[in-house]
Design a protein around this motif. Structure first.
Motif, PDB file in Angstrom:
ATOM      1  N   TYR A 143      30.825  32.846  32.850  1.00  7.08           N
ATOM      2  CA  TYR A 143      30.255  33.038  34.264  1.00  7.08           C
ATOM      3  C   TYR A 143      30.202  31.785  34.968  1.00  7.08           C
ATOM      4  O   TYR A 143      30.638  31.176  35.679  1.00  7.08           O
ATOM      5  CB  TYR A 143      29.175  33.738  34.515  1.00  7.08           C
ATOM      6  CG  TYR A 143      29.403  35.374  34.511  1.00  7.08           C
ATOM      7  CD1 TYR A 143      30.224  36.012  35.367  1.00  7.08           C
ATOM      8  CD2 TYR A 143      28.856  35.913  33.388  1.00  7.08           C
ATOM      9  CE1 TYR A 143      30.423  37.274  34.921  1.00  7.08           C
ATOM     10  CE2 TYR A 143      29.093  37.474  33.349  1.00  7.08           C
ATOM     11  CZ  TYR A 143      29.966  38.191  34.080  1.00  7.08           C
ATOM     12  OH  TYR A 143      30.195  39.291  34.134  1.00  7.08           O
ATOM     13  N   GLN A 191      24.786  43.555  41.416  1.00  8.88           N
ATOM     14  CA  GLN A 191      25.926  42.816  40.744  1.00  8.88           C
ATOM     15  C   GLN A 191      26.150  41.614  41.417  1.00  8.88           C
ATOM     16  O   GLN A 191      26.517  40.553  40.746  1.00  8.88           O
ATOM     17  CB  GLN A 191      26.994  43.715  40.283  1.00  8.88           C
ATOM     18  CG  GLN A 191      28.026  43.436  39.369  1.00  8.88           C
ATOM     19  CD  GLN A 191      27.356  43.433  37.967  1.00  8.88           C
ATOM     20  OE1 GLN A 191      26.433  43.617  37.457  1.00  8.88           O
ATOM     21  NE2 GLN A 191      28.666  43.433  37.065  1.00  8.88           N
ATOM     22  N   HIS A 228      26.148  37.435  40.218  1.00  8.10           N
ATOM     23  CA  HIS A 228      27.211  36.229  40.364  1.00  8.10           C
ATOM     24  C   HIS A 228      26.764  35.394  41.321  1.00  8.10           C
ATOM     25  O   HIS A 228      26.929  34.100  40.865  1.00  8.10           O
ATOM     26  CB  HIS A 228      28.446  37.135  40.875  1.00  8.10           C
ATOM     27  CG  HIS A 228      28.866  38.037  39.806  1.00  8.10           C
ATOM     28  ND1 HIS A 228      29.541  37.697  38.431  1.00  8.10           N
ATOM     29  CD2 HIS A 228      29.237  39.348  39.642  1.00  8.10           C
ATOM     30  CE1 HIS A 228      30.154  38.464  37.720  1.00  8.10           C
ATOM     31  NE2 HIS A 228      29.807  39.609  38.654  1.00  8.10           N
ATOM     32  N   THR A 281      27.630  42.208  31.828  1.00  7.25           N
ATOM     33  CA  THR A 281      26.727  41.145  32.592  1.00  7.25           C
ATOM     34  C   THR A 281      25.604  40.779  31.968  1.00  7.25           C
ATOM     35  O   THR A 281      25.197  39.611  32.015  1.00  7.25           O
ATOM     36  CB  THR A 281      26.667  41.846  33.978  1.00  7.25           C
ATOM     37  OG1 THR A 281      27.869  42.074  34.473  1.00  7.25           O
ATOM     38  CG2 THR A 281      25.897  40.563  34.903  1.00  7.25           C
TER      39      THR A 281
END
Length: 447
Positions: A5, A66, A70, A363
């Motif tokens: 990420y 979510q 990010h 995640t």
């Protein structure tokens, strides 16, 4: 998985502040605003709240969480870029769309309402102005400085222009500015002074005369149509906090409601209204660093029950541990150096009666079934301040089936960040004159 990420994210929206103000006919000076002078409070709201004009009912709560993950990863990625570019620190700041909160602020006389992102990771206040050579689409009319009796261009020879200005406008003595962000977005225009007007929880509006802002004519950013600009709450000289510093005694505070309370506003306080007092208040020093925009404190360790884990400065192993973590309301999750994180995760698992399960999205690292008791006794030990975290500060429900740990491991060399989930249901107060941050556990939905 997490490292991927960090290498792939290049833009951000993080913890920023939507402030809804109602502008009333009666106004009063900042000195009159509070009981002891210089104090007032405003309601603020998260951009994902049902009260936000940016709220999208087609997006579920879990999808918004979510997205927040990010955005947080991207924000920390860009903290790193800001910190490794010291030669550009005056202009190379976090992305302009970086903010989980918005603010309604009026410019000019008569006042014209604008909805702006509020960001603790940048300093400049700016909005889109008429006549724009290159402006993104916004719903509100562009601010027209010719219709305001209090607008004044800054001279290109002024002291303030030297902070971020880049010389004179071709046809005038006005100060040109360009303010760049690490994701290569920017705003360009004229640096000027104007009267800002904020609403207060008392029902009256607060005029802030002769404040510096950027009147943007060329703005390359990825804002939504609801957002007209940005209000910086950082520690740099052009931020709203710094410009108000003498009149508010260098004090501001906020109280952030938990993510699940989407129909309740949070609070942002200034001056005498920002005081944090009581027997359960703890404080830790603010640490001055090269980049004045960010708010640095010192994390000594974290305890799980009676087991205390010492936190070391892995970003600069041979340097002092002071200022080893950034306190940021614009980053949703808390990010810690990976070696420490893995030790912390191991102790958390030992304290939970139940088997961890995998996150299907890959995640989050540590997750449990939603009916698992994850109320772990966790205390963050800052220099001089032990902050006891509650379950809402440590775990988030990411789906109907799963709850996951709200702490994330960092690649080596990245700056640690104490994010907004860890700060929710605390009154967090900043005293810039005393260089201290205060924490008081409260119910922010009642504060």
């Amino acid at each position: 998985m997490v490292a991927n990420y960090f290498s792939s994210c290049s833009t951000i929206p993080a913890l920023v502040i939507i402030v809804f103000f109602s502008i009333y006919l009666s106004t009063f000076s900042l000195v009159e605003a509070g009981d002891n002078g210089g104090g007032f409070s405003v309601d603020i709201i998260h951009r994902d709240s049902i009260l936000s004009p940016s709220y999208d009912p087609s997006v579920t709560h879990f999808e918004r969480l979510q997205n927040a993950f990010h955005r947080s990863v991207s924000r920390v990625n860009n903290f790193m870029l800001s910190l490794v570019s010291p030669s550009q620190v005056s202009t190379l700041i976090l992305p302009a769309n970086d903010g989980s909160y918005l603010m309604e602020i009026s410019f000019g006389t008569p006042p014209v309402k604008n909805l702006a992102i509020v960001d603790t990771g940048s300093d400049l206040i700016w909005i889109q102005c008429k006549h724009c050579q290159n402006c993104y689409k916004q719903k509100a009319p562009l601010f027209d400085p010719t219709k305001s009796s209090t607008y004044q261009d800054l001279s290109c020879n002024s002291k303030q222009c030297n902070l971020i200005g880049e010389g004179c406008s071709p046809k005038s003595n006005s100060c040109n500015y360009t303010y760049g962000y690490v994701d290569k977005s920017f705003t360009n225009g004229i640096l000027a002074t104007e009267t800002f007007t904020l609403g207060s929880t008392s029902g009256r509006s607060v005029p802030l005369p002769e404040k510096i802002f950027g009147c943007g004519h060329n703005n390359h950013v990825t804002f939504s149509e609801e957002e007209s600009g940005l209000v910086g709450l950082g520690g740099g000289p052009l931020s709203l906090i710094s410009q108000l510093k003498s009149s508010i005694g260098g004090k501001f505070s906020y109280c952030l409601v938990p993510l699940g309370k989407g129909n309740v506003t949070s609070t942002l306080n200034f001056g005498s209204q920002a005081a944090v007092s009581g027997d359960d208040v703890v404080s830790t020093p603010l640490v001055s660093m090269d980049l004045a925009t960010f708010y640095y404190v010192t994390l000594k360790g974290i305890s799980i029950g009676n087991k205390r884990l010492a936190y070391k400065n892995l970003l600069k192993p041979n340097a002092s541990d002071e200022g080893n973590i950034i306190l940021d309301s614009g980053t949703t999750f808390t990010f810690l150096q990976s070696d420490f994180y893995y030790n912390l995760e191991s102790e958390v698992k030992k304290s939970i009666d139940g088997e961890s399960v995998s996150d299907p999205s890959r995640t989050y690292r540590l997750c449990y079934k939603a009916d698992t008791n994850v109320n772990v006794s966790m205390t963050a030990h800052f220099s001089g301040a032990d902050v006891k975290l509650k379950e809402l500060n440590t775990f988030v429900r990411i789906s109907e089936e799963l709850v996951c740990f709200a702490f994330i491991p960092l690649p080596l060399g990245y700056p640690s960040v104490f994010g907004s989930i860890a700060q929710m249901d605390f009154l967090v107060g900043y005293d810039l004159e005393e260089s201290k941050v205060y924490f008081k556990p409260v119910d922010c939905s009642m504060h």
